[in-house]
Design a protein around this motif. Structure first.
Motif, mmCIF file in Angstrom:
data_model
loop_
_atom_site.group_PDB
_atom_site.id
_atom_site.type_symbol
_atom_site.label_atom_id
_atom_site.label_comp_id
_atom_site.label_asym_id
_atom_site.label_seq_id
_atom_site.Cartn_x
_atom_site.Cartn_y
_atom_site.Cartn_z
ATOM 1 N N MET A 1 0.840 -1.195 0.000
ATOM 2 C CA MET A 1 0.000 0.000 0.000
ATOM 3 C C MET A 1 0.879 1.251 0.000
ATOM 4 O O MET A 1 1.876 1.289 0.714
ATOM 5 C CB MET A 1 -0.875 0.009 1.255
ATOM 6 N N SER A 2 0.535 2.229 -0.831
ATOM 7 C CA SER A 2 1.404 3.413 -0.871
ATOM 8 C C SER A 2 1.156 4.295 0.358
ATOM 9 O O SER A 2 0.048 4.358 0.890
ATOM 10 C CB SER A 2 1.198 4.189 -2.158
ATOM 11 N N LYS A 3 2.211 4.955 0.768
ATOM 12 C CA LYS A 3 2.121 5.768 1.978
ATOM 13 C C LYS A 3 1.477 7.117 1.690
ATOM 14 O O LYS A 3 1.492 7.591 0.546
ATOM 15 C CB LYS A 3 3.512 5.985 2.547
ATOM 16 N N ILE A 4 0.980 7.755 2.728
ATOM 17 C CA ILE A 4 0.329 9.064 2.598
ATOM 18 C C ILE A 4 1.406 10.145 2.679
ATOM 19 O O ILE A 4 2.112 10.233 3.695
ATOM 20 C CB ILE A 4 -0.689 9.259 3.745
ATOM 21 N N PRO A 5 1.559 10.981 1.631
ATOM 22 C CA PRO A 5 2.572 12.044 1.718
ATOM 23 C C PRO A 5 2.133 13.160 2.661
ATOM 24 O O PRO A 5 1.000 13.640 2.591
ATOM 25 C CB PRO A 5 2.694 12.552 0.274
ATOM 26 N N VAL A 6 3.037 13.544 3.556
ATOM 27 C CA VAL A 6 2.700 14.510 4.614
ATOM 28 C C VAL A 6 3.762 15.601 4.686
ATOM 29 O O VAL A 6 4.966 15.329 4.527
ATOM 30 C CB VAL A 6 2.648 13.795 5.993
ATOM 31 N N TRP A 7 3.311 16.827 4.938
ATOM 32 C CA TRP A 7 4.200 17.951 5.255
ATOM 33 C C TRP A 7 3.774 18.479 6.615
ATOM 34 O O TRP A 7 2.583 18.596 6.894
ATOM 35 C CB TRP A 7 4.041 19.061 4.208
ATOM 36 N N MET A 8 4.737 18.804 7.469
ATOM 37 C CA MET A 8 4.376 19.391 8.768
ATOM 38 C C MET A 8 4.921 20.813 8.881
ATOM 39 O O MET A 8 6.044 21.091 8.439
ATOM 40 C CB MET A 8 4.920 18.542 9.920
ATOM 41 N N ASP A 9 4.131 21.674 9.492
ATOM 42 C CA ASP A 9 4.581 23.033 9.818
ATOM 43 C C ASP A 9 4.432 23.174 11.330
ATOM 44 O O ASP A 9 3.319 23.124 11.864
ATOM 45 C CB ASP A 9 3.723 24.075 9.085
ATOM 46 N N CYS A 10 5.562 23.328 12.034
ATOM 47 C CA CYS A 10 5.567 23.230 13.496
ATOM 48 C C CYS A 10 6.296 24.406 14.135
ATOM 49 O O CYS A 10 7.285 24.894 13.576
ATOM 50 C CB CYS A 10 6.345 21.988 13.943
ATOM 51 N N ASP A 11 5.861 24.786 15.342
ATOM 52 C CA ASP A 11 6.614 25.759 16.152
ATOM 53 C C ASP A 11 7.276 24.966 17.292
ATOM 54 O O ASP A 11 6.937 25.123 18.446
ATOM 55 C CB ASP A 11 5.712 26.898 16.679
ATOM 56 N N THR A 12 8.167 24.121 16.955
ATOM 57 C CA THR A 12 8.693 23.057 17.827
ATOM 58 C C THR A 12 9.349 23.557 19.116
ATOM 59 O O THR A 12 10.511 23.888 19.143
ATOM 60 C CB THR A 12 9.732 22.215 17.021
ATOM 61 N N GLY A 13 8.728 23.493 20.152
ATOM 62 C CA GLY A 13 7.512 23.144 20.896
ATOM 63 C C GLY A 13 7.483 21.674 21.393
ATOM 64 O O GLY A 13 7.823 20.752 20.669
ATOM 65 N N THR A 14 7.127 21.562 22.715
ATOM 66 C CA THR A 14 7.108 20.238 23.354
ATOM 67 C C THR A 14 6.125 19.276 22.676
ATOM 68 O O THR A 14 6.511 18.169 22.308
ATOM 69 C CB THR A 14 6.774 20.351 24.851
ATOM 70 N N ASP A 15 4.862 19.695 22.509
ATOM 71 C CA ASP A 15 3.910 18.738 21.913
ATOM 72 C C ASP A 15 4.086 18.645 20.403
ATOM 73 O O ASP A 15 3.727 17.632 19.803
ATOM 74 C CB ASP A 15 2.458 19.038 22.317
ATOM 75 N N ASP A 16 4.674 19.672 19.790
ATOM 76 C CA ASP A 16 5.053 19.543 18.373
ATOM 77 C C ASP A 16 6.108 18.456 18.225
ATOM 78 O O ASP A 16 6.068 17.659 17.278
ATOM 79 C CB ASP A 16 5.648 20.859 17.828
ATOM 80 N N ALA A 17 7.069 18.432 19.169
ATOM 81 C CA ALA A 17 8.140 17.424 19.113
ATOM 82 C C ALA A 17 7.535 16.026 19.164
ATOM 83 O O ALA A 17 7.929 15.130 18.394
ATOM 84 C CB ALA A 17 9.123 17.634 20.266
ATOM 85 N N VAL A 18 6.555 15.842 20.043
ATOM 86 C CA VAL A 18 5.904 14.527 20.150
ATOM 87 C C VAL A 18 5.141 14.212 18.856
ATOM 88 O O VAL A 18 5.146 13.064 18.381
ATOM 89 C CB VAL A 18 4.971 14.482 21.385
ATOM 90 N N ALA A 19 4.529 15.227 18.257
ATOM 91 C CA ALA A 19 3.784 15.006 17.004
ATOM 92 C C ALA A 19 4.727 14.563 15.884
ATOM 93 O O ALA A 19 4.373 13.713 15.058
ATOM 94 C CB ALA A 19 3.039 16.277 16.606
ATOM 95 N N ILE A 20 5.941 15.112 15.865
ATOM 96 C CA ILE A 20 6.928 14.692 14.852
ATOM 97 C C ILE A 20 7.322 13.229 15.094
ATOM 98 O O ILE A 20 7.423 12.436 14.161
ATOM 99 C CB ILE A 20 8.165 15.620 14.867
ATOM 100 N N MET A 21 7.504 12.883 16.378
ATOM 101 C CA MET A 21 7.824 11.476 16.695
ATOM 102 C C MET A 21 6.717 10.557 16.183
ATOM 103 O O MET A 21 6.978 9.509 15.594
ATOM 104 C CB MET A 21 7.941 11.280 18.208
#
Ligand code: BDR
Ligand code: CA
Length: 310
Positions: A1-21
């Motif tokens: 199955m092909s993967k979903i292409p994603v771009w993130m825009d973050c103000d990294t940030g504690t919960d942004d860091a977790v979202a990247i993980m």
């Protein structure tokens, strides 16, 4: 199955860091790039923090610098929650050879969208300054994206003010541009993200795993504990993981199509996302799917697994 292409825009940030993980852990997703916004911390910190997370989790996501300040209003950081450095004042090392991209956030996002027409999912977990600049510079971009999954706003209460959620409050003019853009918007506001909280037991478990990402997550979140406990909070809300989780596990969320307008001139309500969900009279348009409910148990279980295995 092909993967979903994603771009993130973050103000990294504690919960942004977790979202990247989380984005990195989820097999369904193909994270193609991360642009950085000012918000929780200044642009310089958000940019280098994203490189630091790359090192922590052993990834090489390209990182692109965005705007230094909101479109019109002065920057209000979230240092009381995220620390002066944005990562709870935890000293996380940089990669030995961080790759510095020359392209700006908005040019890189546009190039990526053109390479994945109508397929790229944009996940925005910060004030929407970079996205508004991109949409203004490239008017065809909103329709070129598959969708915008954004953390921001609230049909109900605010957090930075009684009316407004932080990301919308920091750059209301940018949020206004994005909500009027015609892009397909999924709004993960406080209505749903306040249900997405790690308890103290959860963060203890992350730390006890002995995994670097687990130890870091507890350490950086604990910085906010004196403020959160003063306000009677019992855990740490992983706001920014919600729009990421949805891409792989949409069944965990429930929402309603609604009209959403961002207040840009109110003296008390600036940055409020006014929705027609709870009113008798409806707006004559519907421009967003407003998320309202979450299966917390499954969300937290997947998120903990991700942090401990990323
Ligand atoms: C939002 O504001 C920031 O502090 C968090 O990273 C999240 O994006 C929650 O209101
Ligand atoms: Ca954020």
């Amino acid at each position: 199955m092909s993967k979903i292409p994603v771009w993130m825009d973050c103000d990294t940030g504690t919960d942004d860091a977790v979202a990247i993980m989380l984005a990195s852990y989820l097999d369904e997703l193909d994270l193609l790039g991360i642009s950085t916004a000012c918000g929780n911390t200044i642009q310089e910190n958000a940019y280098w923090n994203t490189h630091r997370i790359n090192r922590l989790i052993g990834t090489n996501y390209p990182v692109y610098r965005g705007a230094e300040k909101p479109l019109i209003v002065p920057l209000v950081t979230g240092a009381h929650i995220h620390g002066e450095n944005g990562l709870g004042d935890v000293d996380l090392p940089l990669p030995e050879h961080p790759v510095v991209q020359k392209e700006s956030a908005w040019d890189a996002l546009y190039a990526c969208a053109k390479a994945h027409p109508h397929a790229l999912r944009l996940v925005a977990t910060a004030p929407l300054t970079n996205i508004a600049i991109a949409f203004t510079k490239y008017p065809e971009l909103p329709a070129l994206l598959h969708s915008v999954n954004l953390m921001g706003g609230s049909a109900g209460v605010g957090n930075i003010t009684p009316a407004a959620e932080y990301n919308m409050y920091v750059d209301p003019q940018a949020a206004d541009i994005v909500f009027r853009s015609g892009a397909k918007i999924y709004m993960f506001g406080l209505d749903v993200t306040l249900q997405a909280c790690l308890s103290m037991e959860d963060v203890d478990e992350l730390e006890a795993s002995g995994k670097p990402a687990g130890i870091f997550t507890k350490a950086c979140l604990m910085h906010s504990w004196p403020v959160l406990s003063k306000f009677g909070e019992t855990g740490f809300c992983m706001h920014d993981s919600c729009p990421v989780m949805y891409l792989a596990y949409p069944e965990l969320f429930e929402g309603e199509e609604a009209g959403v307008v961002v207040e840009t001139r109110g003296t008390i309500t600036n940055g409020k996302t006014v929705t027609d969900i709870y009113s008798d009279k409806q707006f004559p348009f519907s421009n967003a799917m407003v998320m309202l409910k979450l299966d917390r148990e499954r969300f937290i279980s997947i998120l903990k697994t991700a942090i401990m295995n990323v």
